[in-house]
Design an enzyme around this catalytic site. Structure first.
Site, short mmCIF file in Angstrom:
data_model
loop_
_atom_site.label_atom_id
_atom_site.label_comp_id
_atom_site.label_asym_id
_atom_site.label_seq_id
_atom_site.Cartn_x
_atom_site.Cartn_y
_atom_site.Cartn_z
N LYS A 62 0.84 -1.19 0.00
CA LYS A 62 0.00 0.00 0.00
C LYS A 62 0.88 1.25 0.00
O LYS A 62 1.80 1.38 0.83
CB LYS A 62 -0.90 0.01 1.23
CG LYS A 62 -1.96 -1.08 1.22
CD LYS A 62 -2.98 -0.87 0.12
CE LYS A 62 -4.13 -1.85 0.24
NZ LYS A 62 -5.16 -1.63 -0.82
N ASP A 92 -0.08 -0.34 -4.65
CA ASP A 92 -1.48 0.06 -4.75
C ASP A 92 -1.65 1.38 -4.01
O ASP A 92 -1.44 1.44 -2.79
CB ASP A 92 -2.37 -1.02 -4.15
CG ASP A 92 -3.84 -0.61 -4.11
OD1 ASP A 92 -4.21 0.36 -4.80
OD2 ASP A 92 -4.62 -1.29 -3.41
N GLU A 99 -1.26 -0.07 -9.12
CA GLU A 99 -2.72 -0.08 -9.04
C GLU A 99 -3.26 1.23 -8.47
O GLU A 99 -2.80 1.70 -7.43
CB GLU A 99 -3.16 -1.25 -8.14
CG GLU A 99 -4.66 -1.38 -7.99
CD GLU A 99 -5.04 -2.60 -7.16
OE1 GLU A 99 -5.86 -2.45 -6.24
OE2 GLU A 99 -4.50 -3.70 -7.44
N ASP A 145 -8.96 -0.59 -10.19
CA ASP A 145 -9.61 -1.36 -9.13
C ASP A 145 -10.93 -0.70 -8.74
O ASP A 145 -11.98 -1.04 -9.25
CB ASP A 145 -8.67 -1.51 -7.94
CG ASP A 145 -9.30 -2.22 -6.75
OD1 ASP A 145 -10.35 -2.86 -6.93
OD2 ASP A 145 -8.75 -2.15 -5.64
N LYS A 186 -12.86 -8.25 -8.05
CA LYS A 186 -13.18 -8.55 -6.66
C LYS A 186 -14.57 -9.17 -6.59
O LYS A 186 -15.57 -8.50 -6.89
CB LYS A 186 -13.12 -7.28 -5.80
CG LYS A 186 -11.71 -6.74 -5.61
CD LYS A 186 -11.71 -5.52 -4.72
CE LYS A 186 -10.29 -5.03 -4.46
NZ LYS A 186 -10.26 -3.76 -3.70
N GLN A 201 -11.03 -7.44 -0.75
CA GLN A 201 -11.81 -6.36 -0.14
C GLN A 201 -11.66 -6.40 1.39
O GLN A 201 -12.60 -6.14 2.11
CB GLN A 201 -13.28 -6.50 -0.54
CG GLN A 201 -14.10 -5.25 -0.27
CD GLN A 201 -14.71 -4.68 -1.53
OE1 GLN A 201 -14.03 -4.52 -2.54
NE2 GLN A 201 -15.99 -4.38 -1.49
#
Length: 370
Positions: free
Chosen positions: A165, A194, A220, A245, A269, A297
């Site tokens: 992240k 991401d 992402e 996403d 997802k 998720q």
């Protein structure tokens, strides 16, 4: 009346704390405040799925999921046979939005059908394989803490693919983290980033330039989808697939992002598009020749069981590691038989349907509507 006729649809709220919060650019999650969806048929079959509301992404809340299921969705599908999937989806889609509520109903119905036809869902969906390599998401923390977590995931579970992240300001903190991970994990580990829409296009470009020698495999949602020109500018300069996403919750949005030059890969997802909608997105993506990734998720074990069932079912979704491990951060779970990650892989259940059973005692303990 047939045995497959839907008799009831339940929406049961529950809350299970995480051992530690997962922090990222668009929010923070400290508890799995989800909704268990349970579909019963006249013949006694019970299908289950999980609805994980993400208000900072899709606008849904736990209370909102319960309200829309009880007041709108259940009345429209009770009395319909569970195998009339397109009719059920047409009725659900009379109401706009509410993606995770719709997705959970869809997956619970697939669970019912797998039980009725004595077949695992991953075989019903495609049956390409029964296992996926696992990618682990690393949330915001110090470089030392994130390296320690990655090492533990590798040493204990055999995981060698990590989604990092990013999206903090200034960008230096995230650049430092990614470099520390590469230095510690070595060249054999796969790393991708991401941003959860946290950076501007120019910040994203600077970060990618500074990390150009680290060997990232994907980038992402580094910046918001509504930064239309800036995002196209960034994607044109991105040397790895740029994954959409949060911006691709429908097939129409997938088309917009890919044909508009705002993405070159797609995250699927099941928690937001179910099995039926995920199939549409997968076929669209593969038809256009772009890669897909099975996303997470911040699912518990039930949601993860759904992700691995869909991911294992298809060649394209099983070619990359799926994001399947963040249930390990939960302090407890609802399933009677926990999922196990072995040698960096997670295997789909072999029993009929999803092959999972919700523990009634745990559900009674964690539900919040008593």
């Amino acid at each position: 009346m047939t045995d497959l006729e839907i008799a009831s649809v339940e929406a049961i709220p529950y809350s299970i704390p995480y051992r530690k919060p997962l922090r990222f650019a668009s929010g923070e999650v400290t508890h799995a405040e989800h909704v268990l969806i349970r579909v019963r048929t006249r013949g006694g079959l019970v299908g289950v799925a999980d609805a994980p509301p993400r208000p900072f992404t899709y606008g849904e809340t736990q209370a909102g999921v319960i309200a829309v299921v009880e007041s709108l969705f259940a009345p429209q599908i009770v009395g319909v046979d569970a195998d009339r999937r397109d009719l059920i989806r047409q009725r659900l889609h009379r109401t706009v939005g509410n993606p995770v509520a719709k997705a959970a109903i869809d997956m619970a119905l697939w669970d019912v059908l797998g039980q009725a036809w004595s077949m695992p869902v991953h075989r019903l969906l495609g049956g390409f394989t029964d296992t996926l390599r696992v990618s682990h998401m690393l949330g915001f923390d110090t470089p030392e803490a994130m390296v320690t977590e990655a090492n533990r995931m590798r040493d204990v579970y055999g995981i060698t693919t990590f989604k990092v992240k990013v999206g903090r300001r200034p960008i230096d903190a995230d650049v430092e983290v990614v470099r520390a991970l590469r230095q510690t994990l070595g060249d054999k580990a796969e790393l991708y980033v991401d941003g959860n829409r946290g950076w501007t296009p120019s910040e994203s470009a600077r970060a990618l330039e500074q990390l150009s020698d680290v060997g990232l495999t994907l980038a992402e949602e580094l910046c918001p989808a509504d930064d239309v020109l800036g995002r196209r500018w960034l994607v044109n300069r991105c040397s790895v697939p740029f994954v959409a996403d949060e911006s691709v919750s429908t097939p129409a949005e997938v088309t917009r992002e890919l044909l508009g030059g705002s993405a070159t890969a797609i995250s699927i997802k099941t928690a937001r598009t179910g099995f039926s909608g995920s199939k549409e997105i997968l076929h669209l993506a593969t038809g256009l020749g772009v890669e897909v990734v099975m996303g997470n998720q911040i699912d518990g074990q039930l949601g993860t069981a759904c992700t691995v069932a869909f991911g294992a079912a298809h060649e394209a979704t099983s070619s990359r590691a799926g994001e399947l491990s963040n249930f390990l951060d939960m302090s407890d779970d609802l399933l009677t038989e926990p999922l196990e990650i072995i040698d960096g892989h997670l295997t789909a259940r072999t029993g009929p349907g999803l092959g999972v059973t919700v523990d009634p005692d745990k559900l009674a303990h964690y539900r919040t509507d008593n």
